[in-house]
Design an enzyme around this catalytic site. Structure first.
Site, PDB file in Angstrom:
ATOM      1  N   HIS A   1     -17.587  -4.606  -6.562  1.00  0.00           N
ATOM      2  CA  HIS A   1     -18.230  -5.446  -5.554  1.00  0.00           C
ATOM      3  C   HIS A   1     -17.749  -6.893  -5.617  1.00  0.00           C
ATOM      4  O   HIS A   1     -18.570  -7.820  -5.638  1.00  0.00           O
ATOM      5  CB  HIS A   1     -19.756  -5.419  -5.727  1.00  0.00           C
ATOM      6  CG  HIS A   1     -20.360  -4.065  -5.549  1.00  0.00           C
ATOM      7  ND1 HIS A   1     -21.583  -3.706  -6.059  1.00  0.00           N
ATOM      8  CD2 HIS A   1     -19.896  -2.962  -4.890  1.00  0.00           C
ATOM      9  CE1 HIS A   1     -21.858  -2.456  -5.738  1.00  0.00           C
ATOM     10  NE2 HIS A   1     -20.837  -1.978  -5.033  1.00  0.00           N
TER      11      HIS A   1
HETATM   12  C1  LIG Z   1     -13.910   2.358  -5.665  1.00  0.00           C
HETATM   13  C2  LIG Z   1     -14.931   1.581  -4.849  1.00  0.00           C
HETATM   14  C3  LIG Z   1     -16.236   2.078  -4.743  1.00  0.00           C
HETATM   15  C4  LIG Z   1     -17.173   1.363  -3.999  1.00  0.00           C
HETATM   16  N1  LIG Z   1     -18.395   1.925  -3.775  1.00  0.00           N
HETATM   17  C5  LIG Z   1     -19.240   1.345  -2.888  1.00  0.00           C
HETATM   18  C6  LIG Z   1     -20.425   2.013  -2.467  1.00  0.00           C
HETATM   19  O1  LIG Z   1     -20.717   3.140  -2.888  1.00  0.00           O
HETATM   20  N2  LIG Z   1     -21.224   1.382  -1.570  1.00  0.00           N
HETATM   21  C7  LIG Z   1     -20.943   0.143  -1.081  1.00  0.00           C
HETATM   22  O2  LIG Z   1     -21.735  -0.395  -0.296  1.00  0.00           O
HETATM   23  N3  LIG Z   1     -19.830  -0.503  -1.467  1.00  0.00           N
HETATM   24  C8  LIG Z   1     -18.954   0.079  -2.316  1.00  0.00           C
HETATM   25  N4  LIG Z   1     -17.792  -0.536  -2.643  1.00  0.00           N
HETATM   26  C9  LIG Z   1     -17.553  -1.889  -2.132  1.00  0.00           C
HETATM   27  C10 LIG Z   1     -17.226  -1.957  -0.657  1.00  0.00           C
HETATM   28  O3  LIG Z   1     -16.538  -0.801  -0.231  1.00  0.00           O
HETATM   29  C11 LIG Z   1     -16.398  -3.221  -0.419  1.00  0.00           C
HETATM   30  O4  LIG Z   1     -17.149  -4.350  -0.818  1.00  0.00           O
HETATM   31  C12 LIG Z   1     -16.023  -3.396   1.047  1.00  0.00           C
HETATM   32  O5  LIG Z   1     -15.423  -2.247   1.569  1.00  0.00           O
HETATM   33  C13 LIG Z   1     -15.072  -4.590   1.178  1.00  0.00           C
HETATM   34  O6  LIG Z   1     -14.877  -4.851   2.539  1.00  0.00           O
HETATM   35  P1  LIG Z   1     -13.859  -5.976   3.018  1.00  0.00           P
HETATM   36  O7  LIG Z   1     -13.781  -5.872   4.495  1.00  0.00           O
HETATM   37  O8  LIG Z   1     -14.267  -7.276   2.415  1.00  0.00           O
HETATM   38  O9  LIG Z   1     -12.469  -5.600   2.350  1.00  0.00           O
HETATM   39  P2  LIG Z   1     -11.673  -4.226   2.413  1.00  0.00           P
HETATM   40  O10 LIG Z   1     -12.520  -3.121   2.940  1.00  0.00           O
HETATM   41  O11 LIG Z   1     -11.081  -4.031   1.063  1.00  0.00           O
HETATM   42  O12 LIG Z   1     -10.557  -4.478   3.500  1.00  0.00           O
HETATM   43  C14 LIG Z   1      -9.482  -5.321   3.367  1.00  0.00           C
HETATM   44  C15 LIG Z   1      -8.319  -4.700   4.125  1.00  0.00           C
HETATM   45  O13 LIG Z   1      -7.319  -5.690   4.338  1.00  0.00           O
HETATM   46  C16 LIG Z   1      -6.060  -5.155   4.048  1.00  0.00           C
HETATM   47  N5  LIG Z   1      -5.216  -6.275   3.671  1.00  0.00           N
HETATM   48  C17 LIG Z   1      -5.394  -7.120   2.629  1.00  0.00           C
HETATM   49  N6  LIG Z   1      -4.434  -8.064   2.602  1.00  0.00           N
HETATM   50  C18 LIG Z   1      -3.633  -7.822   3.660  1.00  0.00           C
HETATM   51  C19 LIG Z   1      -2.472  -8.458   4.155  1.00  0.00           C
HETATM   52  N7  LIG Z   1      -1.947  -9.535   3.553  1.00  0.00           N
HETATM   53  N8  LIG Z   1      -1.888  -7.948   5.258  1.00  0.00           N
HETATM   54  C20 LIG Z   1      -2.405  -6.865   5.889  1.00  0.00           C
HETATM   55  N9  LIG Z   1      -3.511  -6.215   5.445  1.00  0.00           N
HETATM   56  C21 LIG Z   1      -4.127  -6.691   4.345  1.00  0.00           C
HETATM   57  C22 LIG Z   1      -6.324  -4.181   2.930  1.00  0.00           C
HETATM   58  O14 LIG Z   1      -5.292  -3.258   2.775  1.00  0.00           O
HETATM   59  C23 LIG Z   1      -7.657  -3.564   3.355  1.00  0.00           C
HETATM   60  O15 LIG Z   1      -7.476  -2.461   4.195  1.00  0.00           O
HETATM   61  C24 LIG Z   1     -16.828   0.124  -3.385  1.00  0.00           C
HETATM   62  C25 LIG Z   1     -15.527  -0.360  -3.498  1.00  0.00           C
HETATM   63  C26 LIG Z   1     -14.575   0.361  -4.205  1.00  0.00           C
HETATM   64  C27 LIG Z   1     -13.177  -0.187  -4.293  1.00  0.00           C
END
Ligand SMILES: Cc1cc2nc3c(=O)[nH]c(=O)nc-3n(C[C@H](O)[C@H](O)[C@H](O)COP(=O)(O)OP(=O)(O)OC[C@H]3O[C@@H](n4cnc5c(N)ncnc54)[C@H](O)[C@@H]3O)c2cc1C
Length: 539
Positions: free
Chosen positions: A470
């Site tokens: 997280h």
């Molecule tokens: C293994 C795991 C288990 C988890 N379990 C849970 C759970 O059970 N319940 C829950 O609520 N949360 C859970 N989480 C946390 C939750 O999924 C994350 O906090 C959330 O998905 C993050 O969202 P975000 O949009 O901030 O980033 P992300 O969903 O990580 O999205 C970022 C995206 O940007 C892309 N990206 C990054 N840099 C670039 C770039 N320079 N150029 C192009 N693309 C790029 C990445 O490839 C990715 O697809 C878990 C996370 C993980 C990793």
């Protein structure tokens, strides 16, 4: 075929937040949007089967596979940091648990000066996103893109855990996102009919066909382009070619808590000394970019079970495994529908206004996340402190956009985090010693009976604990000098640049982070549209 190069909005990252934004910003048909994603399509079958998340921990095709720097308070261990690199981002590889956190988390954000982010302000966005299997009520919505469903069936071990928690003096709670978070019960999952509902599935699939949305996968954004202090476009690499796209409206960074600060730093926004040390011209002196990384740190306790009713017993035997597979195919029930936790609890380790620890209860045991299950009947629980004080950082280690950043969460560097973690472990032991649970415990494998004193427990926590995945707060929202975005998620002092993802959280919410980030993106989309002059449903 590559899209044309001029858009109204460019979104970097098709993760939890990015897919929501792509859908909401293109819905009216009035804006042309480019969505860039460094990873590929979400075709891997294990993405869509909830239990498959264990198979994605170490898969470089869908995961950035980051690790931390040596952690000084964990015996210099490096901690794995899985992070989605695929359509849907981390919502495609996460544990599916749907937990919003506590209303107090958001009220605290508002108290910190972030107008519009109190719980009553954000609740409509949680409801708008949600398609709640149990139907609508004052706290839940139906008909939204994010499916939220019950576990497919109860399990005797989970029932025993919930009952034992009650025997230890806590309530049963059938909805952690209901009027109160405290108590023990089953988690709900972001799934529909036994299949994962990532934001790529829930939001992007329907938006995909719109002519005003271009999605480019395997496209790594390498730099944000500026004209003076206005973001005007993005440079990205696809295969070996460097491309440029321009935004007449805004550039929206949605790369997640590790990659958003990394892209800003590579683009010249960040701590000036760091940028100069890699020869990057400074566009804006912002020490807060990459600072204040927060994460939940969990400590696992493992048990040998007296009865062959655990997932170890199913997945370690071919016959049972085939039966579980067939059951899933036919009825979408059983072991393959399980996420990162089956039952869980939110508890207070001392007299407080709201729970300070979260328990995940799992009906399998393994040495580490994603490792082979133990060859005997086993299960485990984990404890994490919900509002950690320890803070770390994310910093580029090179000007090469392909190089991973330095990640240092500084887990357990705060005394109060250590105390709450040990208090949580002791509470867990109290629960496990209750009659309902005792009959299933042949042996506490870890930490084991020799681990008795607070010092022993803290040492076990330091040597074996790991992330709950997280990470947040590395481009924090606020109005002080360390804040990176304002309450409209605009990068302070820069025009036409917003950050909308987990990195903007002023503090870590008291629960799993996906639901909160979907909410942030729902609200962020409205803020963008409002600034573009559109009438809004919720603001
Ligand atoms: C293994 C795991 C288990 C988890 N379990 C849970 C759970 O059970 N319940 C829950 O609520 N949360 C859970 N989480 C946390 C939750 O999924 C994350 O906090 C959330 O998905 C993050 O969202 P975000 O949009 O901030 O980033 P992300 O969903 O990580 O999205 C970022 C995206 O940007 C892309 N990206 C990054 N840099 C670039 C770039 N320079 N150029 C192009 N693309 C790029 C990445 O490839 C990715 O697809 C878990 C996370 C993980 C990793």
């Amino acid at each position: 075929m590559l899209p044309p190069h001029h858009f109204d909005y460019i979104i970097v990252g098709a993760g939890s937040a990015g897919c929501v934004l792509a859908d909401r910003l293109t819905a009216s048909g009035q804006h042309r949007v480019l969505l860039l994603e460094a990873g590929g399509h979400d075709r891997n079958i294990w993405i869509h089967i909830p239990l498959g998340y264990g198979k994605l921990f170490h898969n470089p095709k869908v995961n950035w596979l980051y690790t931390t720097e040596p952690e000084p308070d964990l015996g210099n261990r490096k901690i794995i940091q899985p992070c989605g690199k695929v359509l849907g981002g981390s919502s495609s590889i996460n544990g599916l648990l749907y937990v919003r956190g506590q209303p107090e988390d958001y009220d605290h954000w508002r108290q910190l000066g972030n107008a519009g982010w109190g719980f009553s302000d954000v609740l409509p966005y949680f409801r708008r996103a949600e398609d709640q299997e149990r139907g609508p009520d004052a706290l839940h919505g139906v008909g939204g893109p994010l499916a939220v469903s019950n576990v497919s069936e109860p399990h005797p071990l989970c029932e025993a855990f919930i009952q034992a928690t009650q025997q230890a003096g806590f309530p049963r709670n059938d909805d952690f996102n209901g009027p109160t978070q405290e108590g023990a019960g089953y988690f709900q999952l972001t799934a529909r009919k036994g299949r994962r509902c990532s934001t790529a599935v829930g939001y992007l699939r329907s938006a995909w066909r719109r002519p005003n949305l271009a999605v480019v996968t395997n496209a790594l954004a390498t730099r944000i382009l500026f004209s003076a202090r206005r973001a005007v476009g993005v440079e990205y690499r696809r295969d070996t070619t460097l491309q440029t796209a321009y935004a007449s409206g805004e550039v929206i960074v949605a790369g997640g808590a590790f990659n958003s600060p990394r892209l800003l730093q590579l683009s010249g926004i960040g701590p000036p000394d760091l940028l100069r040390s890699f020869g990057i011209p400074v566009i804006a002196d912002m020490p807060g970019v990459g600072a204040e990384l927060r994460d939940h740190y969990q400590v696992r306790m493992q048990y040998r079970c007296t009865e062959p009713i655990t997932m170890n017993d199913v997945l370690n035997r071919w016959r049972h495994r085939i039966r579980a597979g067939l059951r899933y195919v036919i009825s979408r029930k059983g072991m393959l529908t399980i996420g990162a936790g089956y039952a869980g609890a939110f508890l207070r380790t001392r007299p407080l206004a709201s729970p300070d620890v979260q328990v995940h209860f799992l009906i399998f045991s393994a040495d580490t996340a994603g490792a082979a299950l133990h060859p005997f009947s086993g299960f485990m629980t984990s404890i994490c402190q919900l509002r950690p004080e320890s803070r770390g950082f994310v910093r580029i280690k090179s000007s090469d956009p392909n190089a991973p950043p330095a990640i240092q969460p500084r887990y357990l560097s705060s005394r109060s985090d250590c105390e709450t973690t040990v208090a949580g472990m002791k509470l867990l032991r109290t629960i496990m010693s209750q009659p309902a649970m005792r009959r299933y415990i042949a042996q506490e494998l870890e930490p084991g009976e020799e681990c008795r004193s607070d010092t022993d427990m803290l040492s076990f926590a330091r040597l074996t604990g790991t992330t709950v995945y997280h990470p947040t707060s590395t481009c924090r929202m606020g109005s002080d000098s360390g804040a990176v975005v304002d309450e409209r998620l605009r990068v302070r002092g820069i025009d036409a640049l917003r950050i909308i993802d987990g990195s903007i959280m002023p503090t870590l919410v008291s629960g799993n982070t996906n639901a909160a980030i979907v909410m942030i993106a729902e609200k962020g989309a409205d803020l963008i549209l409002q600034d573009a002059g559109a009438p809004l449903a919720l603001i």
